[in-house]
Design an enzyme around this catalytic site. Structure first.
Site, mmCIF file in Angstrom:
data_model
loop_
_atom_site.group_PDB
_atom_site.id
_atom_site.type_symbol
_atom_site.label_atom_id
_atom_site.label_comp_id
_atom_site.label_asym_id
_atom_site.label_seq_id
_atom_site.Cartn_x
_atom_site.Cartn_y
_atom_site.Cartn_z
ATOM 1 N N ARG A 1 -56.777 2.873 11.279
ATOM 2 C CA ARG A 1 -55.998 4.089 11.079
ATOM 3 C C ARG A 1 -55.077 4.385 12.250
ATOM 4 O O ARG A 1 -54.064 5.082 12.090
ATOM 5 C CB ARG A 1 -56.929 5.297 10.840
ATOM 6 C CG ARG A 1 -56.169 6.614 10.640
ATOM 7 C CD ARG A 1 -57.074 7.784 10.386
ATOM 8 N NE ARG A 1 -58.062 8.012 11.429
ATOM 9 C CZ ARG A 1 -57.806 8.604 12.589
ATOM 10 N NH1 ARG A 1 -56.579 9.006 12.889
ATOM 11 N NH2 ARG A 1 -58.779 8.798 13.476
ATOM 12 N N ASP B 1 -31.743 5.761 6.586
ATOM 13 C CA ASP B 1 -32.556 4.986 5.654
ATOM 14 C C ASP B 1 -31.739 3.751 5.289
ATOM 15 O O ASP B 1 -30.700 3.837 4.628
ATOM 16 C CB ASP B 1 -32.858 5.829 4.412
ATOM 17 C CG ASP B 1 -33.731 5.097 3.391
ATOM 18 O OD1 ASP B 1 -33.748 3.848 3.401
ATOM 19 O OD2 ASP B 1 -34.362 5.765 2.567
ATOM 20 N N LYS C 1 -39.257 -2.603 -0.972
ATOM 21 C CA LYS C 1 -38.053 -3.111 -1.619
ATOM 22 C C LYS C 1 -37.637 -4.471 -1.047
ATOM 23 O O LYS C 1 -38.391 -5.435 -1.133
ATOM 24 C CB LYS C 1 -36.945 -2.073 -1.513
ATOM 25 C CG LYS C 1 -37.380 -0.636 -1.836
ATOM 26 C CD LYS C 1 -37.966 -0.452 -3.214
ATOM 27 C CE LYS C 1 -38.066 0.991 -3.661
ATOM 28 N NZ LYS C 1 -38.925 1.881 -2.863
#
Length: 383
Positions: free
Chosen positions: A49, A175, A200
């Site tokens: 984590r 982005d 993507k």
């Protein structure tokens, strides 16, 4: 790899790799916790984590290398990267300038979720820098754009964004999902933080969900500190898959961008197509900005038919592309944004942005180009 600067294709294959026990590729470290040594800080404790397991570190090193950044942080999704990065910079009372017509998830985060935390935004035309100053407020801390917008393929005035942010002391976010480092590297260009939905093009195989934050070590460490408490860490197997997918990025995009141009030209000449959005077309309003900055025009395009019904008929008639959300995979994907990625927006809001029901977005894959062209032509004739 040593400290020598290498070409992108070389870094995609070799950067960050850990040849454990002679393995040519970094193996999967399927462990949540690790033997504890002399940890000086909480961040020195190796735990999944905390985003510091061997696999996360190796993947981060590769991502930083290909971005030309000091550091990079892989996370559990693109939205995990976007929200974590924004919250690592913005606090209650802050304001951010945002490119009009961003990805639907980002738009919803900005319009519905961040205001609950006291963070507001103003939408601006990212291609009109002379209008940005009037949107500034005393509490403006950042400016946020996409290298190519989703779904209308708008390209901001990126050099102006960098200048505007530096002159006014703003943090610049971009982005870069639609372009990837194979088409544009925002950090060397001057952006502070670059974000990706690694689901993507970076991965390219439609089999994982992941995100990336890259930039200076100081800014990425601030994002990592927040991510460690928000809990959006990337699991070991997804790290392995993303590392694997990255290695063919330049090969995939060479094929995809070439085919995208051919499809855009077909659509631009078809009588049933009202308009085509693809920065590679000389007639596209974004062409000059894209040509000046990008290494390629990308594998995404959009086009508009006469109606939403016509768009739905087209989607029902194509046989090679898959009718599904997401993008950037080896398979071509087609969607109506108004009925998928931007379905959560009110119809009036979509219309104001130019996202009509008749709009079709295409993510071009690596299939045989002639098969795709023939399939698009047949489907259009049947609309």
């Amino acid at each position: 790899m040593d400290g020598e600067e290498r070409g992108l294709a070389t870094m995609l294959v070799h950067a960050g790799e850990r040849p454990i026990e002679g393995a040519v590729v970094t193996p999967i470290f399927q462990s949540a916790t690790y033997l504890q040594g002399d940890a000086a800080t909480y961040g020195d404790v190796v735990y999944l984590r905390l985003n510091n397991s061997p696999q996360q570190v190796a993947l981060g090193a590769k991502l930083a290398a290909i971005e030309g950044a000091e550091a990079a942080l892989p996370l559990a999704s693109g939205m995990a990267a976007i929200s974590t990065a924004l919250l690592s910079v913005l606090s209650a009372g802050d304001h951010v300038l945002v490119q009009r017509n961003v990805y639907g998830g980002t738009a919803t985060l900005l319009a519905q979720d961040l205001p609950r935390l006291g963070i507001t935004h103003t939408a601006v035309d990212a291609a009109a820098p002379d209008t940005w100053a009037e949107a500034l407020r005393p509490n403006t801390r950042a400016i946020y754009v996409e290298s190519v917008s989703n779904p209308l393929l708008d390209v901001p005035d990126l050099p102006a964004v960098v200048r505007f942010a530096r002159e006014r002391g703003l943090v610049s976010f971009i982005d870069n999902t639609f372009q990837s480092p194979a088409g544009f590297r925002p950090v060397p260009f001057g952006f502070d933080l670059v974000l990706h939905s690694a689901t993507k093009f970076l991965n390219g195989h439609s089999d994982l969900v992941a995100g990336v934050i890259a930039g200076s070590r100081e800014r990425v460490d601030a994002a990592r500190h927040l991510a460690n408490h928000l809990g959006g860490s990337l699991d070991p197997h997804a790290c392995f898959l993303l590392d694997r997918g990255l290695k063919t990025l330049t090969l995939r995009l060479a094929r995809q961008t070439d085919t995208a141009m051919r499809i855009a030209m077909l659509l631009a000449e078809h009588p049933k197509v009202r308009r085509v959005r693809y920065p590679g077309l000389p007639a596209d309003p974004n062409h000059e900005r894209a040509r000046a900055v990008f290494d390629h025009f990308g594998a995404m395009l959009a086009f508009e038919l006469d109606s939403g019904e016509a768009a739905a008929r087209f989607l029902a008639r194509v046989t090679v592309p898959v009718h599904a959300v997401s993008l950037g995979g080896v398979e071509s994907l087609v969607v109506q944004p108004a009925r998928s990625t931007h379905l959560g927006m009110a119809p009036e809001a979509r219309a104001a942005l130019g996202i009509s029901d008749a709009l079709v977005r295409v993510s071009v894959g690596v299939e045989d180009p002639d098969d795709l062209l023939a399939d698009f032509a047949r489907a259009l004739e049947a609309v």
